[in-house]
Design an enzyme around this catalytic site. Structure first.
Site, PDB file in Angstrom:
ATOM      1  N   HIS A 227       0.809  -1.222   0.000  1.00  0.00           N
ATOM      2  CA  HIS A 227       0.000   0.000   0.000  1.00  0.00           C
ATOM      3  C   HIS A 227       0.847   1.280   0.000  1.00  0.00           C
ATOM      4  O   HIS A 227       0.422   2.287  -0.538  1.00  0.00           O
ATOM      5  CB  HIS A 227      -1.021   0.011   1.147  1.00  0.00           C
ATOM      6  CG  HIS A 227      -0.461   0.301   2.508  1.00  0.00           C
ATOM      7  ND1 HIS A 227      -0.017  -0.688   3.354  1.00  0.00           N
ATOM      8  CD2 HIS A 227      -0.255   1.472   3.158  1.00  0.00           C
ATOM      9  CE1 HIS A 227       0.418  -0.134   4.471  1.00  0.00           C
ATOM     10  NE2 HIS A 227       0.298   1.171   4.388  1.00  0.00           N
ATOM     11  N   LYS A 231       6.077   5.296  -1.582  1.00  0.00           N
ATOM     12  CA  LYS A 231       7.045   6.012  -0.744  1.00  0.00           C
ATOM     13  C   LYS A 231       8.468   5.911  -1.288  1.00  0.00           C
ATOM     14  O   LYS A 231       9.327   6.699  -0.905  1.00  0.00           O
ATOM     15  CB  LYS A 231       7.001   5.490   0.689  1.00  0.00           C
ATOM     16  CG  LYS A 231       5.808   6.030   1.472  1.00  0.00           C
ATOM     17  CD  LYS A 231       5.859   5.573   2.902  1.00  0.00           C
ATOM     18  CE  LYS A 231       4.761   6.229   3.733  1.00  0.00           C
ATOM     19  NZ  LYS A 231       4.783   5.732   5.118  1.00  0.00           N
TER      20      LYS A 231
HETATM   21  P1  C2E Z   1      -1.405  10.941   6.649  1.00  0.00           P
HETATM   22  O1  C2E Z   1      -1.596  12.044   7.620  1.00  0.00           O
HETATM   23  O2  C2E Z   1      -1.958  11.140   5.283  1.00  0.00           O
HETATM   24  O3  C2E Z   1       0.142  10.686   6.566  1.00  0.00           O
HETATM   25  C1  C2E Z   1       0.698   9.773   5.642  1.00  0.00           C
HETATM   26  C2  C2E Z   1       2.114   9.526   5.989  1.00  0.00           C
HETATM   27  O4  C2E Z   1       2.849  10.745   5.868  1.00  0.00           O
HETATM   28  C3  C2E Z   1       2.353   9.083   7.433  1.00  0.00           C
HETATM   29  O5  C2E Z   1       2.217   7.689   7.589  1.00  0.00           O
HETATM   30  C4  C2E Z   1       3.791   9.505   7.620  1.00  0.00           C
HETATM   31  O6  C2E Z   1       4.687   8.597   7.020  1.00  0.00           O
HETATM   32  C5  C2E Z   1       3.841  10.795   6.884  1.00  0.00           C
HETATM   33  N1  C2E Z   1       3.575  11.961   7.758  1.00  0.00           N
HETATM   34  C6  C2E Z   1       2.405  12.579   7.982  1.00  0.00           C
HETATM   35  N2  C2E Z   1       2.563  13.677   8.766  1.00  0.00           N
HETATM   36  C7  C2E Z   1       3.888  13.765   9.039  1.00  0.00           C
HETATM   37  C8  C2E Z   1       4.702  14.703   9.802  1.00  0.00           C
HETATM   38  O7  C2E Z   1       4.227  15.704  10.364  1.00  0.00           O
HETATM   39  N3  C2E Z   1       6.036  14.456   9.847  1.00  0.00           N
HETATM   40  C9  C2E Z   1       6.589  13.376   9.218  1.00  0.00           C
HETATM   41  N4  C2E Z   1       7.910  13.184   9.304  1.00  0.00           N
HETATM   42  N5  C2E Z   1       5.860  12.471   8.508  1.00  0.00           N
HETATM   43  C10 C2E Z   1       4.526  12.680   8.408  1.00  0.00           C
HETATM   44  P2  C2E Z   1       1.860   7.062   9.027  1.00  0.00           P
HETATM   45  O8  C2E Z   1       2.742   7.645  10.062  1.00  0.00           O
HETATM   46  O9  C2E Z   1       1.863   5.598   8.908  1.00  0.00           O
HETATM   47  O10 C2E Z   1       0.385   7.500   9.282  1.00  0.00           O
HETATM   48  C11 C2E Z   1      -0.677   6.980   8.534  1.00  0.00           C
HETATM   49  C12 C2E Z   1      -1.929   7.736   8.810  1.00  0.00           C
HETATM   50  O11 C2E Z   1      -2.264   7.621  10.209  1.00  0.00           O
HETATM   51  C13 C2E Z   1      -1.829   9.235   8.570  1.00  0.00           C
HETATM   52  O12 C2E Z   1      -2.001   9.560   7.229  1.00  0.00           O
HETATM   53  C14 C2E Z   1      -2.971   9.749   9.452  1.00  0.00           C
HETATM   54  O13 C2E Z   1      -4.217   9.529   8.813  1.00  0.00           O
HETATM   55  C15 C2E Z   1      -2.893   8.821  10.634  1.00  0.00           C
HETATM   56  N6  C2E Z   1      -2.090   9.456  11.691  1.00  0.00           N
HETATM   57  C16 C2E Z   1      -0.816   9.205  12.025  1.00  0.00           C
HETATM   58  N7  C2E Z   1      -0.419   9.983  13.060  1.00  0.00           N
HETATM   59  C17 C2E Z   1      -1.478  10.739  13.397  1.00  0.00           C
HETATM   60  C18 C2E Z   1      -1.715  11.745  14.398  1.00  0.00           C
HETATM   61  O14 C2E Z   1      -0.844  12.087  15.203  1.00  0.00           O
HETATM   62  N8  C2E Z   1      -2.968  12.287  14.436  1.00  0.00           N
HETATM   63  C19 C2E Z   1      -3.951  11.926  13.565  1.00  0.00           C
HETATM   64  N9  C2E Z   1      -5.155  12.520  13.662  1.00  0.00           N
HETATM   65  N10 C2E Z   1      -3.756  10.998  12.591  1.00  0.00           N
HETATM   66  C20 C2E Z   1      -2.544  10.407  12.518  1.00  0.00           C
HETATM   67  C1  SIN Z   2       3.655   3.787   6.699  1.00  0.00           C
HETATM   68  O1  SIN Z   2       4.618   4.330   7.232  1.00  0.00           O
HETATM   69  O2  SIN Z   2       3.795   2.725   6.128  1.00  0.00           O
HETATM   70  C2  SIN Z   2       2.273   4.420   6.732  1.00  0.00           C
HETATM   71  C3  SIN Z   2       2.202   5.686   5.924  1.00  0.00           C
HETATM   72  C4  SIN Z   2       1.040   5.815   5.019  1.00  0.00           C
HETATM   73  O3  SIN Z   2       0.051   5.116   5.126  1.00  0.00           O
HETATM   74  O4  SIN Z   2       1.143   6.640   4.134  1.00  0.00           O
HETATM   75 FE    FE Z   3       0.186   5.700   2.992  1.00  0.00          FE
HETATM   76 FE    FE Z   4       0.849   2.820   5.656  1.00  0.00          FE
END
Ligand code: C2E
Ligand code: SIN
Ligand code: FE
Ligand code: FE
Ligand code: SIN
Length: 363
Positions: A227, A231
Protein backbone atom coordinates in the site's frame (compact mmCIF):
# COMPACT_ATOMS: atom_id res chain seq x y z
CA UNK A 1 26.93 -0.71 1.80
CA UNK A 2 27.98 -1.54 -1.74
CA UNK A 3 27.71 0.67 -4.78
CA UNK A 4 23.95 0.96 -4.59
CA UNK A 5 22.24 3.31 -2.18
CA UNK A 6 19.01 2.23 -0.53
CA UNK A 7 16.89 4.11 -3.01
CA UNK A 8 18.45 2.36 -5.99
CA UNK A 9 17.96 -1.00 -4.32
CA UNK A 10 14.30 -0.22 -3.79
CA UNK A 11 13.86 0.91 -7.37
CA UNK A 12 15.47 -2.31 -8.46
CA UNK A 13 13.25 -4.45 -6.24
CA UNK A 14 10.16 -2.69 -7.45
CA UNK A 15 11.14 -2.93 -11.08
CA UNK A 16 11.19 -6.70 -10.58
CA UNK A 17 7.87 -6.91 -8.79
CA UNK A 18 5.64 -6.63 -11.86
CA UNK A 19 7.87 -9.08 -13.75
CA UNK A 20 7.69 -11.56 -10.90
CA UNK A 21 3.94 -11.18 -10.76
CA UNK A 22 3.56 -11.70 -14.51
CA UNK A 23 5.67 -14.83 -14.76
CA UNK A 24 3.69 -18.01 -15.08
CA UNK A 25 6.37 -20.72 -15.13
CA UNK A 26 8.76 -21.91 -12.47
CA UNK A 27 11.80 -21.77 -14.76
CA UNK A 28 11.01 -18.22 -15.76
CA UNK A 29 10.69 -17.25 -12.14
CA UNK A 30 14.08 -18.80 -11.32
CA UNK A 31 15.72 -16.90 -14.18
CA UNK A 32 14.19 -13.70 -12.81
CA UNK A 33 15.62 -14.56 -9.39
CA UNK A 34 19.09 -15.04 -10.86
CA UNK A 35 18.74 -11.73 -12.72
CA UNK A 36 17.60 -10.00 -9.56
CA UNK A 37 20.45 -11.53 -7.56
CA UNK A 38 22.97 -10.44 -10.16
CA UNK A 39 21.66 -6.87 -10.20
CA UNK A 40 21.40 -6.60 -6.42
CA UNK A 41 25.03 -7.57 -5.82
CA UNK A 42 26.43 -6.07 -9.03
CA UNK A 43 27.90 -9.35 -10.28
CA UNK A 44 28.83 -10.29 -13.82
CA UNK A 45 27.16 -13.69 -13.52
CA UNK A 46 24.87 -15.50 -11.19
CA UNK A 47 24.04 -19.17 -11.10
CA UNK A 48 21.70 -21.42 -9.24
CA UNK A 49 23.18 -24.84 -8.51
CA UNK A 50 21.00 -27.74 -7.47
CA UNK A 51 21.95 -31.10 -5.99
CA UNK A 52 21.48 -34.21 -8.07
CA UNK A 53 21.41 -36.73 -5.20
CA UNK A 54 21.66 -39.81 -7.39
CA UNK A 55 24.81 -38.74 -9.15
CA UNK A 56 26.29 -36.80 -6.22
CA UNK A 57 26.58 -33.86 -8.55
CA UNK A 58 25.64 -30.23 -8.61
CA UNK A 59 24.15 -28.87 -11.81
CA UNK A 60 23.26 -25.35 -12.90
CA UNK A 61 19.53 -24.94 -13.01
CA UNK A 62 20.09 -21.36 -14.10
CA UNK A 63 23.39 -19.81 -15.20
CA UNK A 64 24.25 -16.57 -16.93
CA UNK A 65 26.32 -16.84 -20.05
CA UNK A 66 26.83 -20.60 -20.04
CA UNK A 67 25.00 -23.83 -20.87
CA UNK A 68 24.31 -26.37 -18.14
CA UNK A 69 27.38 -27.22 -16.04
CA UNK A 70 27.80 -30.26 -13.81
CA UNK A 71 30.36 -30.71 -11.06
CA UNK A 72 30.91 -33.33 -8.35
CA UNK A 73 29.01 -32.13 -5.30
CA UNK A 74 32.12 -31.93 -3.10
CA UNK A 75 34.07 -29.67 -5.41
CA UNK A 76 34.87 -25.97 -5.45
CA UNK A 77 33.29 -23.14 -3.52
CA UNK A 78 29.87 -24.33 -4.44
CA UNK A 79 30.61 -27.78 -3.06
CA UNK A 80 32.06 -26.25 0.07
CA UNK A 81 28.92 -24.22 0.74
CA UNK A 82 26.72 -27.20 -0.04
CA UNK A 83 28.46 -29.40 2.48
CA UNK A 84 29.16 -26.84 5.22
CA UNK A 85 26.10 -24.62 4.90
CA UNK A 86 28.43 -21.63 5.14
CA UNK A 87 28.31 -18.65 2.82
CA UNK A 88 31.62 -17.75 1.20
CA UNK A 89 32.90 -14.37 0.13
CA UNK A 90 36.11 -14.82 -1.86
CA UNK A 91 38.27 -11.96 -3.13
CA UNK A 92 40.41 -13.93 -5.54
CA UNK A 93 39.37 -17.44 -6.47
CA UNK A 94 42.78 -18.46 -7.82
CA UNK A 95 44.38 -17.79 -4.45
CA UNK A 96 42.05 -20.19 -2.65
CA UNK A 97 42.78 -23.91 -2.68
CA UNK A 98 39.07 -24.75 -2.68
CA UNK A 99 38.64 -23.28 -6.14
CA UNK A 100 38.01 -25.71 -8.97
CA UNK A 101 39.16 -23.94 -12.12
CA UNK A 102 37.84 -26.55 -14.56
CA UNK A 103 34.57 -24.64 -15.07
CA UNK A 104 36.64 -21.60 -16.07
CA UNK A 105 38.55 -23.69 -18.60
CA UNK A 106 35.39 -25.23 -19.98
CA UNK A 107 33.65 -21.87 -20.38
CA UNK A 108 36.72 -19.78 -21.24
CA UNK A 109 36.07 -17.40 -18.38
CA UNK A 110 38.18 -15.84 -15.64
CA UNK A 111 36.67 -16.07 -12.17
CA UNK A 112 38.01 -13.63 -9.60
CA UNK A 113 35.61 -12.68 -6.81
CA UNK A 114 32.98 -15.19 -5.75
CA UNK A 115 29.99 -15.19 -3.44
CA UNK A 116 28.14 -18.37 -2.51
CA UNK A 117 25.09 -18.81 -0.27
CA UNK A 118 23.26 -22.05 0.57
CA UNK A 119 19.69 -22.71 -0.53
CA UNK A 120 17.84 -24.27 2.39
CA UNK A 121 14.42 -25.86 2.21
CA UNK A 122 11.79 -25.35 4.88
CA UNK A 123 13.19 -28.27 6.88
CA UNK A 124 16.62 -26.65 6.89
CA UNK A 125 18.16 -29.14 4.45
CA UNK A 126 20.51 -27.65 1.86
CA UNK A 127 19.21 -28.35 -1.64
CA UNK A 128 21.54 -26.15 -3.65
CA UNK A 129 23.75 -23.09 -3.82
CA UNK A 130 23.32 -19.61 -5.21
CA UNK A 131 26.54 -18.21 -6.60
CA UNK A 132 27.57 -14.77 -7.86
CA UNK A 133 30.81 -14.29 -9.76
CA UNK A 134 32.94 -11.18 -10.40
CA UNK A 135 31.76 -8.00 -8.78
CA UNK A 136 31.71 -5.45 -11.57
CA UNK A 137 32.47 -2.27 -9.61
CA UNK A 138 35.39 -1.37 -7.32
CA UNK A 139 36.60 -2.85 -5.01
CA UNK A 140 35.76 -5.82 -7.33
CA UNK A 141 34.82 -8.14 -4.49
CA UNK A 142 31.56 -8.63 -2.61
CA UNK A 143 30.51 -7.11 0.73
CA UNK A 144 28.61 -8.50 3.70
CA UNK A 145 25.60 -6.53 2.45
CA UNK A 146 25.88 -8.46 -0.82
CA UNK A 147 25.70 -11.73 1.12
CA UNK A 148 22.40 -10.55 2.57
CA UNK A 149 21.02 -9.60 -0.83
CA UNK A 150 22.02 -12.89 -2.39
CA UNK A 151 20.56 -14.77 0.55
CA UNK A 152 17.30 -12.96 -0.06
CA UNK A 153 17.14 -14.16 -3.65
CA UNK A 154 18.18 -17.63 -2.51
CA UNK A 155 15.17 -17.74 -0.20
CA UNK A 156 12.82 -16.72 -3.01
CA UNK A 157 14.34 -19.26 -5.36
CA UNK A 158 14.00 -22.04 -2.82
CA UNK A 159 10.36 -21.15 -2.28
CA UNK A 160 9.77 -21.23 -6.00
CA UNK A 161 11.31 -24.66 -6.32
CA UNK A 162 9.53 -25.99 -3.27
CA UNK A 163 6.18 -24.80 -4.54
CA UNK A 164 6.78 -26.67 -7.78
CA UNK A 165 7.71 -29.84 -5.91
CA UNK A 166 4.64 -29.60 -3.71
CA UNK A 167 2.59 -28.61 -6.77
CA UNK A 168 1.47 -25.64 -4.76
CA UNK A 169 -0.05 -22.83 -6.78
CA UNK A 170 2.80 -20.79 -8.23
CA UNK A 171 0.64 -17.75 -7.68
CA UNK A 172 0.82 -18.29 -3.95
CA UNK A 173 4.61 -18.32 -4.07
CA UNK A 174 4.65 -15.16 -6.12
CA UNK A 175 2.42 -13.54 -3.56
CA UNK A 176 4.86 -14.54 -0.82
CA UNK A 177 7.77 -13.08 -2.76
CA UNK A 178 5.91 -9.82 -3.23
CA UNK A 179 5.08 -9.83 0.43
CA UNK A 180 8.72 -10.13 1.36
CA UNK A 181 9.75 -7.44 -1.09
CA UNK A 182 7.15 -5.18 0.47
CA UNK A 183 8.71 -5.85 3.82
CA UNK A 184 12.16 -5.01 2.52
CA UNK A 185 10.82 -1.72 1.22
CA UNK A 186 9.44 -0.82 4.63
CA UNK A 187 12.84 -1.29 6.24
CA UNK A 188 13.71 2.01 4.67
CA UNK A 189 12.10 3.76 7.58
CA UNK A 190 13.15 1.50 10.41
CA UNK A 191 10.32 2.30 12.76
CA UNK A 192 7.81 0.94 10.26
CA UNK A 193 9.62 -2.37 9.75
CA UNK A 194 6.77 -4.37 11.27
CA UNK A 195 4.09 -1.95 10.16
CA UNK A 196 3.55 -3.89 6.96
CA UNK A 197 2.98 -7.20 8.70
CA UNK A 198 0.58 -5.76 11.23
CA UNK A 199 -1.40 -3.78 8.68
CA UNK A 200 -1.70 -6.93 6.58
CA UNK A 201 -2.88 -8.96 9.55
CA UNK A 202 -5.39 -6.27 10.59
CA UNK A 203 -6.72 -6.01 7.03
CA UNK A 204 -7.25 -9.77 6.90
CA UNK A 205 -9.10 -9.86 10.19
CA UNK A 206 -11.27 -6.91 9.30
CA UNK A 207 -12.09 -8.32 5.87
CA UNK A 208 -13.15 -11.63 7.44
CA UNK A 209 -15.40 -9.94 10.00
CA UNK A 210 -16.87 -7.76 7.26
CA UNK A 211 -18.06 -10.97 5.61
CA UNK A 212 -15.66 -11.34 2.70
CA UNK A 213 -14.72 -14.87 1.69
CA UNK A 214 -11.52 -16.44 2.96
CA UNK A 215 -10.11 -16.08 -0.55
CA UNK A 216 -10.93 -12.37 -0.84
CA UNK A 217 -9.67 -11.61 2.65
CA UNK A 218 -6.44 -13.40 1.86
CA UNK A 219 -5.99 -11.44 -1.38
CA UNK A 220 -6.31 -8.22 0.61
CA UNK A 221 -3.80 -9.52 3.17
CA UNK A 222 -1.30 -10.28 0.42
CA UNK A 223 -1.76 -6.97 -1.40
CA UNK A 224 -1.67 -4.85 1.77
CA UNK A 225 2.16 -4.80 2.10
CA UNK A 226 2.32 -2.80 -1.11
CA UNK A 227 0.00 0.00 0.00
CA UNK A 228 2.89 2.43 0.61
CA UNK A 229 4.98 1.34 -2.36
CA UNK A 230 4.89 4.91 -3.67
CA UNK A 231 7.04 6.01 -0.74
CA UNK A 232 10.07 4.89 -2.77
CA UNK A 233 9.59 8.06 -4.77
CA UNK A 234 9.52 10.36 -1.74
CA UNK A 235 12.85 12.02 -0.82
CA UNK A 236 14.41 10.80 2.43
CA UNK A 237 14.51 14.39 3.75
CA UNK A 238 10.72 14.32 3.83
CA UNK A 239 10.12 10.65 4.61
CA UNK A 240 12.43 10.61 7.61
CA UNK A 241 11.83 14.13 8.90
CA UNK A 242 11.71 14.05 12.68
CA UNK A 243 9.36 17.00 13.08
CA UNK A 244 6.01 18.07 11.73
CA UNK A 245 5.59 18.57 7.99
CA UNK A 246 5.23 21.97 6.40
CA UNK A 247 2.16 22.14 4.13
CA UNK A 248 4.49 21.84 1.12
CA UNK A 249 6.17 18.72 2.49
CA UNK A 250 2.80 17.16 3.19
CA UNK A 251 1.74 17.80 -0.41
CA UNK A 252 4.82 15.92 -1.63
CA UNK A 253 4.15 13.06 0.79
CA UNK A 254 0.57 12.77 -0.47
CA UNK A 255 1.85 11.84 -3.91
CA UNK A 256 2.93 8.41 -2.56
CA UNK A 257 -0.63 7.22 -3.23
CA UNK A 258 -0.68 8.09 -6.93
CA UNK A 259 2.91 7.01 -7.38
CA UNK A 260 2.26 3.55 -5.95
CA UNK A 261 -0.74 3.22 -8.23
CA UNK A 262 1.36 4.09 -11.29
CA UNK A 263 3.96 1.51 -10.36
CA UNK A 264 1.40 -1.27 -10.02
CA UNK A 265 -1.45 -0.56 -12.39
CA UNK A 266 0.01 -2.03 -15.57
CA UNK A 267 0.15 -5.55 -14.27
CA UNK A 268 -2.44 -7.98 -15.55
CA UNK A 269 -2.22 -9.92 -12.28
CA UNK A 270 -5.31 -9.57 -10.13
CA UNK A 271 -3.25 -9.37 -6.96
CA UNK A 272 -1.24 -6.40 -8.20
CA UNK A 273 -4.35 -4.65 -9.47
CA UNK A 274 -5.78 -4.99 -6.01
CA UNK A 275 -2.53 -3.60 -4.60
CA UNK A 276 -2.77 -0.67 -7.05
CA UNK A 277 -6.32 0.00 -5.85
CA UNK A 278 -5.18 -0.03 -2.21
CA UNK A 279 -2.15 2.16 -2.94
CA UNK A 280 -4.24 4.96 -4.40
CA UNK A 281 -7.20 4.65 -2.07
CA UNK A 282 -5.84 4.09 1.43
CA UNK A 283 -5.83 7.79 2.41
CA UNK A 284 -9.35 8.54 1.14
CA UNK A 285 -11.85 9.37 3.89
CA UNK A 286 -15.42 8.05 4.13
CA UNK A 287 -16.71 11.67 4.28
CA UNK A 288 -14.76 12.75 1.20
CA UNK A 289 -12.08 14.80 2.99
CA UNK A 290 -9.16 12.49 2.13
CA UNK A 291 -6.68 12.39 -0.75
CA UNK A 292 -5.75 12.09 -3.60
CA UNK A 293 -9.23 12.14 -5.14
CA UNK A 294 -11.57 13.17 -2.33
CA UNK A 295 -13.76 10.13 -2.98
CA UNK A 296 -16.46 9.41 -0.43
CA UNK A 297 -18.53 6.47 0.81
CA UNK A 298 -18.72 3.40 -1.36
CA UNK A 299 -16.97 5.17 -4.23
CA UNK A 300 -13.85 4.22 -2.27
CA UNK A 301 -13.07 0.55 -2.96
CA UNK A 302 -13.72 -1.67 0.06
CA UNK A 303 -10.10 -2.87 0.07
CA UNK A 304 -8.95 0.74 0.55
CA UNK A 305 -11.54 1.46 3.23
CA UNK A 306 -10.27 -1.55 5.16
CA UNK A 307 -6.63 -0.62 4.63
CA UNK A 308 -7.33 2.93 5.86
CA UNK A 309 -8.58 1.69 9.22
CA UNK A 310 -5.72 -0.80 9.63
CA UNK A 311 -3.11 1.76 8.56
CA UNK A 312 -4.20 4.50 10.94
CA UNK A 313 -4.76 2.04 13.81
CA UNK A 314 -1.17 0.94 13.45
CA UNK A 315 0.20 4.47 12.96
CA UNK A 316 -1.47 5.76 16.12
CA UNK A 317 -0.43 2.78 18.23
CA UNK A 318 3.19 3.19 17.10
CA UNK A 319 5.99 5.61 17.72
CA UNK A 320 6.95 7.34 14.47
CA UNK A 321 9.84 9.63 13.67
CA UNK A 322 7.41 12.53 14.01
CA UNK A 323 5.09 11.39 16.82
CA UNK A 324 4.87 9.40 20.04
CA UNK A 325 2.71 6.32 20.34
CA UNK A 326 -0.79 7.04 21.62
CA UNK A 327 -2.34 5.21 24.56
CA UNK A 328 -4.91 2.54 23.78
CA UNK A 329 -7.69 4.74 25.17
CA UNK A 330 -6.70 7.69 23.01
CA UNK A 331 -6.70 5.48 19.93
CA UNK A 332 -10.10 4.09 20.82
CA UNK A 333 -11.52 7.60 21.35
CA UNK A 334 -10.10 8.68 18.00
CA UNK A 335 -11.88 5.88 16.15
CA UNK A 336 -15.14 6.55 18.00
CA UNK A 337 -14.86 10.22 16.93
CA UNK A 338 -14.04 9.32 13.33
CA UNK A 339 -16.78 6.67 13.07
CA UNK A 340 -18.74 7.70 9.98
CA UNK A 341 -16.45 10.64 9.18
CA UNK A 342 -12.88 9.50 8.38
CA UNK A 343 -13.87 5.82 8.38
CA UNK A 344 -16.88 3.72 7.42
CA UNK A 345 -18.87 3.08 10.60
CA UNK A 346 -19.26 -0.68 10.03
CA UNK A 347 -15.48 -1.05 9.92
CA UNK A 348 -14.97 1.00 13.07
CA UNK A 349 -17.61 -1.15 14.77
CA UNK A 350 -15.66 -4.28 13.84
CA UNK A 351 -12.49 -2.75 15.26
CA UNK A 352 -14.22 -1.72 18.51
CA UNK A 353 -16.10 -4.95 19.08
CA UNK A 354 -12.99 -7.09 18.51
CA UNK A 355 -10.64 -4.58 20.06
CA UNK A 356 -8.55 -7.04 22.07
CA UNK A 357 -7.94 -9.23 19.02
CA UNK A 358 -6.63 -6.25 17.04
CA UNK A 359 -4.48 -5.15 19.96
CA UNK A 360 -3.13 -8.71 20.10
CA UNK A 361 -1.87 -8.46 16.48
CA UNK A 362 -0.22 -5.26 17.47
CA UNK A 363 1.64 -6.90 20.34
P1 C2E B 1 -1.40 10.94 6.65
O1 C2E B 1 -1.60 12.04 7.62
O2 C2E B 1 -1.96 11.14 5.28
O3 C2E B 1 0.14 10.69 6.57
C1 C2E B 1 0.70 9.77 5.64
C2 C2E B 1 2.11 9.53 5.99
O4 C2E B 1 2.85 10.74 5.87
C3 C2E B 1 2.35 9.08 7.43
O5 C2E B 1 2.22 7.69 7.59
C4 C2E B 1 3.79 9.51 7.62
O6 C2E B 1 4.69 8.60 7.02
C5 C2E B 1 3.84 10.80 6.88
N1 C2E B 1 3.58 11.96 7.76
C6 C2E B 1 2.41 12.58 7.98
N2 C2E B 1 2.56 13.68 8.77
C7 C2E B 1 3.89 13.76 9.04
C8 C2E B 1 4.70 14.70 9.80
O7 C2E B 1 4.23 15.70 10.36
N3 C2E B 1 6.04 14.46 9.85
C9 C2E B 1 6.59 13.38 9.22
N4 C2E B 1 7.91 13.18 9.30
N5 C2E B 1 5.86 12.47 8.51
C10 C2E B 1 4.53 12.68 8.41
P2 C2E B 1 1.86 7.06 9.03
O8 C2E B 1 2.74 7.65 10.06
O9 C2E B 1 1.86 5.60 8.91
O10 C2E B 1 0.38 7.50 9.28
C11 C2E B 1 -0.68 6.98 8.53
C12 C2E B 1 -1.93 7.74 8.81
O11 C2E B 1 -2.26 7.62 10.21
C13 C2E B 1 -1.83 9.23 8.57
O12 C2E B 1 -2.00 9.56 7.23
C14 C2E B 1 -2.97 9.75 9.45
O13 C2E B 1 -4.22 9.53 8.81
C15 C2E B 1 -2.89 8.82 10.63
N6 C2E B 1 -2.09 9.46 11.69
C16 C2E B 1 -0.82 9.21 12.03
N7 C2E B 1 -0.42 9.98 13.06
C17 C2E B 1 -1.48 10.74 13.40
C18 C2E B 1 -1.72 11.75 14.40
O14 C2E B 1 -0.84 12.09 15.20
N8 C2E B 1 -2.97 12.29 14.44
C19 C2E B 1 -3.95 11.93 13.57
N9 C2E B 1 -5.15 12.52 13.66
N10 C2E B 1 -3.76 11.00 12.59
C20 C2E B 1 -2.54 10.41 12.52
C1 SIN C 1 3.65 3.79 6.70
O1 SIN C 1 4.62 4.33 7.23
O2 SIN C 1 3.80 2.72 6.13
C2 SIN C 1 2.27 4.42 6.73
C3 SIN C 1 2.20 5.69 5.92
C4 SIN C 1 1.04 5.82 5.02
O3 SIN C 1 0.05 5.12 5.13
O4 SIN C 1 1.14 6.64 4.13
FE1 FE D 1 0.19 5.70 2.99
FE1 FE E 1 0.85 2.82 5.66
C1 SIN F 1 33.52 -23.26 -7.94
O1 SIN F 1 32.63 -22.74 -7.26
O2 SIN F 1 34.69 -23.26 -7.57
C2 SIN F 1 33.22 -23.92 -9.23
C3 SIN F 1 31.90 -23.51 -9.80
C4 SIN F 1 32.03 -22.42 -10.85
O3 SIN F 1 32.32 -21.29 -10.49
O4 SIN F 1 31.83 -22.67 -12.05
Amino acid sequence: MGDCNTNNILKLLFSYMPKIAEERKMDGLLILMADLGRSLVGADRCSLWLVDEQKSELWTKVAHGVAELRIPSNLGFVGYTLNSGESLCIKDAYEDSRFDSRSDLKTNYHTKSVLTVPLKNSEGRIIGVFQAINKKEPPYYFSSQDIEYLSLTAVYSEKTIESALLTKELEETQAEILYMLGEVSEHRSKETADHVMRVAACCYKMACYFGLSEYEANQIRLAAPLHDLGKVGIPDAILQKTGKFTPEEYEVMKTHTVLGHHLLRNSSRKLLQLAAEMAIGHHEHWNGSGYPSGLSGEKIPLSSRICAVADVFDALMSTRCYKEAWSEDMVKDFFIKQRNSQFQKELVDILLSHWDEFIEIYK
